[in-house]
Design a protein around this motif. Sequence first.
Motif, mmCIF file in Angstrom:
data_model
loop_
_atom_site.group_PDB
_atom_site.id
_atom_site.type_symbol
_atom_site.label_atom_id
_atom_site.label_comp_id
_atom_site.label_asym_id
_atom_site.label_seq_id
_atom_site.Cartn_x
_atom_site.Cartn_y
_atom_site.Cartn_z
ATOM 1 N N ASP A 219 4.307 -9.886 3.698
ATOM 2 C CA ASP A 219 5.010 -11.120 4.402
ATOM 3 C C ASP A 219 5.279 -12.398 3.240
ATOM 4 N N ASP A 220 6.315 -12.851 3.486
ATOM 5 C CA ASP A 220 6.765 -14.266 2.544
ATOM 6 C C ASP A 220 6.717 -13.991 1.307
ATOM 7 N N VAL A 221 7.367 -12.799 0.838
ATOM 8 C CA VAL A 221 7.408 -12.675 -0.709
ATOM 9 C C VAL A 221 8.813 -12.975 -1.219
ATOM 10 N N LEU A 222 8.582 -13.550 -2.239
ATOM 11 C CA LEU A 222 9.693 -14.444 -3.060
ATOM 12 C C LEU A 222 10.510 -13.464 -3.815
ATOM 13 N N GLY A 223 9.901 -12.459 -4.513
ATOM 14 C CA GLY A 223 10.561 -11.562 -5.493
ATOM 15 C C GLY A 223 9.430 -11.093 -6.517
ATOM 16 N N VAL A 224 9.334 -10.969 -7.644
ATOM 17 C CA VAL A 224 10.373 -11.006 -8.592
ATOM 18 C C VAL A 224 10.969 -9.967 -9.398
ATOM 19 N N LYS A 225 10.200 -9.102 -10.112
ATOM 20 C CA LYS A 225 11.062 -8.060 -11.033
ATOM 21 C C LYS A 225 9.926 -7.029 -11.181
ATOM 22 N N THR A 226 10.480 -5.711 -11.065
ATOM 23 C CA THR A 226 9.502 -4.513 -11.365
ATOM 24 C C THR A 226 10.103 -4.240 -13.004
ATOM 25 N N GLY A 227 9.378 -3.358 -13.546
ATOM 26 C CA GLY A 227 9.540 -2.940 -15.024
ATOM 27 C C GLY A 227 8.973 -1.732 -15.309
ATOM 28 N N TYR A 228 9.381 -0.508 -16.261
ATOM 29 C CA TYR A 228 8.640 0.461 -16.596
ATOM 30 C C TYR A 228 9.415 1.048 -17.988
ATOM 31 N N THR A 229 8.444 1.180 -18.964
ATOM 32 C CA THR A 229 8.798 2.165 -20.115
ATOM 33 C C THR A 229 7.562 2.917 -20.252
ATOM 34 N N ASN A 230 7.637 3.960 -21.027
ATOM 35 C CA ASN A 230 6.410 4.796 -21.409
ATOM 36 C C ASN A 230 5.434 4.051 -22.052
ATOM 37 N N ALA A 231 5.877 3.043 -22.682
ATOM 38 C CA ALA A 231 5.062 2.039 -23.614
ATOM 39 C C ALA A 231 4.171 1.162 -22.704
ATOM 40 N N ALA A 232 4.980 0.409 -22.004
ATOM 41 C CA ALA A 232 4.552 -0.673 -20.864
ATOM 42 C C ALA A 232 3.937 -0.025 -19.575
ATOM 43 N N ARG A 233 4.292 1.119 -19.368
ATOM 44 C CA ARG A 233 3.717 1.552 -17.955
ATOM 45 C C ARG A 233 4.406 0.722 -17.008
ATOM 46 N N TYR A 234 3.969 0.827 -15.520
ATOM 47 C CA TYR A 234 4.605 0.129 -14.674
ATOM 48 C C TYR A 234 4.137 -1.157 -14.621
ATOM 49 N N CYS A 235 5.146 -2.365 -14.278
ATOM 50 C CA CYS A 235 4.709 -3.475 -14.222
ATOM 51 C C CYS A 235 5.489 -4.049 -13.271
ATOM 52 N N LEU A 236 4.755 -5.304 -12.797
ATOM 53 C CA LEU A 236 5.292 -6.014 -11.698
ATOM 54 C C LEU A 236 5.129 -7.497 -11.713
ATOM 55 N N LEU A 237 6.218 -8.280 -11.676
ATOM 56 C CA LEU A 237 5.998 -9.712 -11.722
ATOM 57 C C LEU A 237 6.382 -9.986 -10.091
ATOM 58 N N PHE A 238 5.430 -10.816 -9.459
ATOM 59 C CA PHE A 238 5.546 -11.172 -8.099
ATOM 60 C C PHE A 238 5.343 -12.582 -7.709
ATOM 61 N N ALA A 239 5.952 -13.050 -6.552
ATOM 62 C CA ALA A 239 5.629 -14.190 -6.222
ATOM 63 C C ALA A 239 5.633 -14.264 -4.586
ATOM 64 N N GLY A 240 4.903 -15.232 -3.913
ATOM 65 C CA GLY A 240 5.004 -15.290 -2.601
ATOM 66 C C GLY A 240 4.433 -16.753 -2.210
ATOM 67 N N GLU A 241 4.877 -17.061 -0.663
ATOM 68 C CA GLU A 241 4.236 -18.208 -0.242
ATOM 69 C C GLU A 241 2.999 -17.855 0.544
ATOM 70 N N ARG A 242 1.911 -18.631 0.244
ATOM 71 C CA ARG A 242 0.757 -18.449 0.868
ATOM 72 C C ARG A 242 0.115 -19.596 1.145
ATOM 73 N N ASN A 243 -0.251 -20.186 2.615
ATOM 74 C CA ASN A 243 -0.876 -21.428 3.128
ATOM 75 C C ASN A 243 -0.117 -22.565 2.348
#
Length: 277
Positions: A219-243
């Motif tokens: 619910d109420d997710v604002l974004g933000v960005k996914t990422g992946y490389t062999n060195a970084a593995r899986y990354c996720l920058l995320f944002a949402g509205e809560r209370n």
Amino acid sequence: MRIGRLIGAVVVSLVVGASPAVAAQEPAVGAKAAYVVDSAGTVHLGKRETKRLPVASLVKVMTAYVVLQEGRMSDTVTIGATDVRYAARGGAATAGLRAGERLTTRDLLYALMLPSGADAANALARHYGPGKTAFIAKMNRAARALGLSDTRYTNADGMPTPANGGYSTAADQVKLARLALESSVFATVVGSTSHKVGKTKVHRAHTWRNTNKLLTRADDVLGVKTGYTNAARYCLLFAGERNGLQVVGVLLGDQDERRFSTAEKLLDYAGEQVAFG
């Protein structure tokens, strides 16, 4: 909404004299590094948040930030053969752009952030440097100006470089995302599940879908960005509205599906912490 239901349960329990609900425990985080903070400045989770790590395509958040400072959304950018070859040769994610196409900067921001197009990143960097070297210098100047003291960029797309690779930290990435989300254009782009561009005389039709599965899973997710490389593995920058607060977090060096489920739990956890004071 989960938070609404939670607050309602607490109120009812207090009215009828029952024991109030207990705040949730901090979710387990398997990522190498993580950081979650809300718009009131409360840190809800920190794990190796100052450790310098590769961040893969999260780099494109700074690419978008610089473009938003440098250009107008109505600007027209011509896609070069070098942009297409670069993405294909490096095995990077692309937006399916073709040499000779001319698209607006606004549309290229969608191409950059939704399918994570390295072709779009390079086209924007060439145009707004002008030239990629000058653009990367602008990215690093912006990082210093914003106080991202543990961040260094070596390209506009986050692909590994043979030497002197770029890096950032979970804390720096969250700080950058919070600043970027102040732009209504950026917020609209990263909060979109898809974007279509109709065929014209100067470009073909495109449909770009957001790689951020969290947009449709919580619910109420604002974004933000996914990422992946062999060195970084899986990354996720995320944002949402809560209370009533904006919650921004990041997971670096995680597993593919786990990053989305963990992010959802962290958003709800932060909301519950806010609700319980």
